[in-house]
Write an enzyme that holds these catalytic residues in place. Structure first.
Site, PDB file in Angstrom:
ATOM      1  CG  HIS A 112       7.365   1.365   6.847  1.00  0.00           C
ATOM      2  ND1 HIS A 112       8.493   0.617   7.023  1.00  0.00           N
ATOM      3  CD2 HIS A 112       6.861   1.570   8.090  1.00  0.00           C
ATOM      4  CE1 HIS A 112       8.667   0.370   8.311  1.00  0.00           C
ATOM      5  NE2 HIS A 112       7.688   0.935   8.992  1.00  0.00           N
TER       6      HIS A 112
HETATM    7  C1  UD1 Z   1       2.691   0.935  11.303  1.00  0.00           C
HETATM    8  C2  UD1 Z   1       3.335   1.330  12.617  1.00  0.00           C
HETATM    9  C3  UD1 Z   1       4.845   1.376  12.440  1.00  0.00           C
HETATM   10  C4  UD1 Z   1       5.366   0.074  11.874  1.00  0.00           C
HETATM   11  C5  UD1 Z   1       4.620  -0.271  10.600  1.00  0.00           C
HETATM   12  C6  UD1 Z   1       5.034  -1.644  10.130  1.00  0.00           C
HETATM   13  C7  UD1 Z   1       2.078   2.871  14.052  1.00  0.00           C
HETATM   14  C8  UD1 Z   1       1.940   4.270  14.510  1.00  0.00           C
HETATM   15  N1  UD1 Z   1       2.920   2.658  13.030  1.00  0.00           N
HETATM   16  O1  UD1 Z   1       2.968   1.961  10.364  1.00  0.00           O
HETATM   17  O2  UD1 Z   1       5.458   1.581  13.707  1.00  0.00           O
HETATM   18  O3  UD1 Z   1       6.741   0.226  11.592  1.00  0.00           O
HETATM   19  O4  UD1 Z   1       3.209  -0.306  10.868  1.00  0.00           O
HETATM   20  O5  UD1 Z   1       4.687  -1.878   8.810  1.00  0.00           O
HETATM   21  O6  UD1 Z   1       1.464   1.996  14.602  1.00  0.00           O
HETATM   22  N2  UD1 Z   1      -2.485   0.477   4.713  1.00  0.00           N
HETATM   23  C9  UD1 Z   1      -3.080  -0.280   3.752  1.00  0.00           C
HETATM   24  N3  UD1 Z   1      -3.257  -1.613   4.028  1.00  0.00           N
HETATM   25  C10 UD1 Z   1      -2.900  -2.184   5.186  1.00  0.00           C
HETATM   26  C11 UD1 Z   1      -2.323  -1.387   6.167  1.00  0.00           C
HETATM   27  C12 UD1 Z   1      -2.106  -0.041   5.915  1.00  0.00           C
HETATM   28  O7  UD1 Z   1      -3.413   0.191   2.677  1.00  0.00           O
HETATM   29  O8  UD1 Z   1      -3.090  -3.401   5.365  1.00  0.00           O
HETATM   30  C13 UD1 Z   1      -2.225   1.919   4.407  1.00  0.00           C
HETATM   31  C14 UD1 Z   1      -3.381   2.833   4.825  1.00  0.00           C
HETATM   32  O9  UD1 Z   1      -3.469   3.861   3.873  1.00  0.00           O
HETATM   33  C15 UD1 Z   1      -2.893   3.413   6.130  1.00  0.00           C
HETATM   34  C16 UD1 Z   1      -1.390   3.477   5.908  1.00  0.00           C
HETATM   35  O10 UD1 Z   1      -1.072   2.346   5.112  1.00  0.00           O
HETATM   36  O11 UD1 Z   1      -3.455   4.667   6.406  1.00  0.00           O
HETATM   37  C17 UD1 Z   1      -0.592   3.443   7.197  1.00  0.00           C
HETATM   38  O12 UD1 Z   1      -0.937   2.317   7.996  1.00  0.00           O
HETATM   39  P1  UD1 Z   1      -0.763   2.371   9.600  1.00  0.00           P
HETATM   40  O13 UD1 Z   1      -0.991   1.030  10.159  1.00  0.00           O
HETATM   41  O14 UD1 Z   1      -1.525   3.482  10.151  1.00  0.00           O
HETATM   42  O15 UD1 Z   1       0.753   2.779   9.780  1.00  0.00           O
HETATM   43  P2  UD1 Z   1       2.042   2.156   9.090  1.00  0.00           P
HETATM   44  O16 UD1 Z   1       2.682   3.226   8.296  1.00  0.00           O
HETATM   45  O17 UD1 Z   1       1.724   0.871   8.449  1.00  0.00           O
HETATM   46  N1  UDP Z   2       8.699  -7.795   5.646  1.00  0.00           N
HETATM   47  C1  UDP Z   2       8.010  -8.717   4.869  1.00  0.00           C
HETATM   48  N2  UDP Z   2       7.638  -8.350   3.615  1.00  0.00           N
HETATM   49  C2  UDP Z   2       7.925  -7.132   3.081  1.00  0.00           C
HETATM   50  C3  UDP Z   2       8.635  -6.201   3.887  1.00  0.00           C
HETATM   51  C4  UDP Z   2       8.994  -6.563   5.178  1.00  0.00           C
HETATM   52  O1  UDP Z   2       7.749  -9.838   5.305  1.00  0.00           O
HETATM   53  O2  UDP Z   2       7.550  -6.874   1.932  1.00  0.00           O
HETATM   54  C5  UDP Z   2       9.082  -8.191   7.017  1.00  0.00           C
HETATM   55  C6  UDP Z   2      10.559  -8.019   7.329  1.00  0.00           C
HETATM   56  O3  UDP Z   2      11.262  -9.173   6.940  1.00  0.00           O
HETATM   57  C7  UDP Z   2      10.528  -7.819   8.831  1.00  0.00           C
HETATM   58  C8  UDP Z   2       9.234  -7.080   9.078  1.00  0.00           C
HETATM   59  O4  UDP Z   2       8.435  -7.297   7.910  1.00  0.00           O
HETATM   60  O5  UDP Z   2      10.476  -9.061   9.513  1.00  0.00           O
HETATM   61  C9  UDP Z   2       9.490  -5.624   9.239  1.00  0.00           C
HETATM   62  O6  UDP Z   2       8.278  -4.932   9.214  1.00  0.00           O
HETATM   63  P1  UDP Z   2       8.139  -3.423   8.772  1.00  0.00           P
HETATM   64  O7  UDP Z   2       9.305  -3.009   7.978  1.00  0.00           O
HETATM   65  O8  UDP Z   2       6.799  -3.285   8.161  1.00  0.00           O
HETATM   66  O9  UDP Z   2       8.048  -2.653  10.173  1.00  0.00           O
HETATM   67  P2  UDP Z   2       9.104  -2.232  11.304  1.00  0.00           P
HETATM   68  O10 UDP Z   2       9.991  -3.367  11.603  1.00  0.00           O
HETATM   69  O11 UDP Z   2       9.811  -1.017  10.809  1.00  0.00           O
HETATM   70  O12 UDP Z   2       8.226  -1.847  12.444  1.00  0.00           O
END
Ligand code: UD1
Ligand code: UDP
Length: 380
Positions: A218
């Site tokens: 991601h």
């Molecule tokens: C965010 C965090 C990242 C974290 C990740 C965990 C920042 C800068 N990044 O990244 O550090 O590791 O969350 O998962 O804060 N979207 C949906 N539905 C949702 C949420 C997101 O469709 O419920 C899609 C949208 O198109 C959005 C994209 O995912 O633009 C990215 O979401 P965003 O929260 O901006 O960043 P993440 O890549 O999720």
């Molecule tokens: N996780 C989850 N479902 C998924 C993928 C990840 O519950 O489909 C959980 C995972 O076990 C961990 C957390 O989400 O506890 C990690 O989040 P993510 O990878 O989104 O973000 P990061 O840790 O890189 O910020």
């Protein structure tokens, strides 16, 4: 004592479960927690599912900021959080990790003099092109109590000028650094057995007797670059010739795969019997998948650590990691988004299956440690 906890992204909701549970079990008559969900993640399977499953109290506020550019998203959150802090007048704001929700909480609180507790302080990738690196540095430098899960994190803070042997009173200008273990480890220990009883994902995906690789992708550094995302998916296709691959797809990756992978590659991925592309799973399902996997391949910070908690080798789809200990102990390999490095790492772990996982993430009671220190901050 009143704490305002900020959550927004999936991993923060999961981390907050450990602290809320510890408050409920040990500090219910001493601490009131007000939960603010920024709405950064909003799909049911990125947010709601965790509240039900991990028994997290419903948020007292939801800012519903949704997705937007960094500046817009952070600004909306900052505005909302500031108003709540003014209304609630908490003793502390609690911030997790390094997302935009963390940054917004830090900026809002620091400017109006609400002391910050930062959980997961001190982690560094030394790569400022990562939005998370900016967020965590700002948050650490605005915090009063910094809880680092690792000794490497404590060392990073020391290098940035944080004192390690200072006395009270602790303030934003005289912050206190604690080494406390990893709050995610609290959850993995607490929920591991529950996951076996309460989920049937292994059976549902027909994985019972078959080895599989669990993969997650991601990071914007992978999803937003066609050549990197393609290299990762090409290796997944190659790996699937030897082993099944289970890939719960983050919504960011689902969206950008369509835009950034060519049609032929998409066709190959979707038609491959050995690749199970599934929507994001719940936490209990995820830890069940992690426990039964042969190997984990990920660019997620949390999943890297959970691989270690469950004693699984890990291929990290990045060129660096904040969790350096996992690599130093030989349990993870930094393969970046590089097809040949990924295949070499896979071969390495096949040839060297018996690896050692010394305990470096604490005793599974990081949440209680944090709360003890918060309470004593006020009492002493
Ligand atoms: C965010 C965090 C990242 C974290 C990740 C965990 C920042 C800068 N990044 O990244 O550090 O590791 O969350 O998962 O804060 N979207 C949906 N539905 C949702 C949420 C997101 O469709 O419920 C899609 C949208 O198109 C959005 C994209 O995912 O633009 C990215 O979401 P965003 O929260 O901006 O960043 P993440 O890549 O999720
Ligand atoms: N996780 C989850 N479902 C998924 C993928 C990840 O519950 O489909 C959980 C995972 O076990 C961990 C957390 O989400 O506890 C990690 O989040 P993510 O990878 O989104 O973000 P990061 O840790 O890189 O910020």
């Amino acid at each position: 004592m009143k704490l305002v906890t900020i959550i927004g992204a999936r991993p923060q909701i999961i981390k907050a479960a450990a602290l809320s549970r510890a408050i409920r079990n040990h500090y219910a008559n001493q601490i009131q927690e007000v939960i603010v969900h920024t709405g950064q993640h909003y799909d049911d399977n990125m947010s709601e599912v965790f509240f039900d499953e991990l028994q997290i109290p419903s948020p007292d506020y939801n800012l519903h900021v949704g997705s937007a550019s960094h500046g817009v998203q952070t600004a909306r959150m900052t505005e909302g959080i500031e108003a709540i802090l003014i209304k609630e007048q908490p003793d502390f704001i609690v911030l997790y990790g390094d997302t935009n929700s963390t940054l917004a909480g830090a900026v809002a609180a620091a400017k109006i003099h609400v002391p910050i507790v930062h959980i997961e302080a001190g982690l560094r990738s030394f790569n400022k092109s990562m939005p998370e690196e900016i967020n965590r540095i700002v948050c650490d430098h605005c915090s009063t109590l910094l809880f680092s899960p690792t000794l490497a994190g404590v060392e990073n803070l020391k290098r940035e000028g944080f004192p390690l042997d200072n006395d009270r009173p602790y303030t934003i200008d005289n912050p206190k650094v604690y080494h406390c273990g990893d709050i995610m480890y609290d959850n993995s220990l607490y929920f591991a057995n529950v996951a076996e009883e309460k989920t049937d994902i292994i059976k549902r995906l027909a994985l019972n007797d078959k080895p599989y690789i669990l993969a997650t992708i991601h990071r914007d550094s992978n999803t937003d670059h066609p050549e990197r995302l393609s290299a990762i998916f090409r290796s997944i296709i190659k790996l699937s010739e030897e082993c099944q691959v289970v890939l719960p797809l983050h919504p960011r990756t689902a969206k950008l795969s369509k835009a950034n992978l060519d049609e032929e590659l998409q066709k190959q991925i979707f038609s491959c019997q050995n690749i199970k592309l599934i929507p994001p799973v719940s936490f209990l399902e995820m830890i069940a998948l992690e426990r039964h996997a042969q190997l984990i391949m990920t660019d997620s910070g949390g999943v890297q650590k959970e691989a270690y908690f469950f004693k699984k080798p890990c291929i990290i789809l990045r060129s660096e990691t904040e969790w350096v200990e996992i690599v130093e102990t030989g349990n993870a390999i930094l393969a970046d988004a590089n097809e040949s490095h990924i295949m070499e790492a896979w071969q390495h772990f096949k040839d060297n299956p018996h690896i050692d996982f010394p305990n470096i993430f604490g005793d599974g009671h990081a949440a209680e440690f944090v709360l003890d220190k918060i309470i004593s901050f006020k009492v002493l």
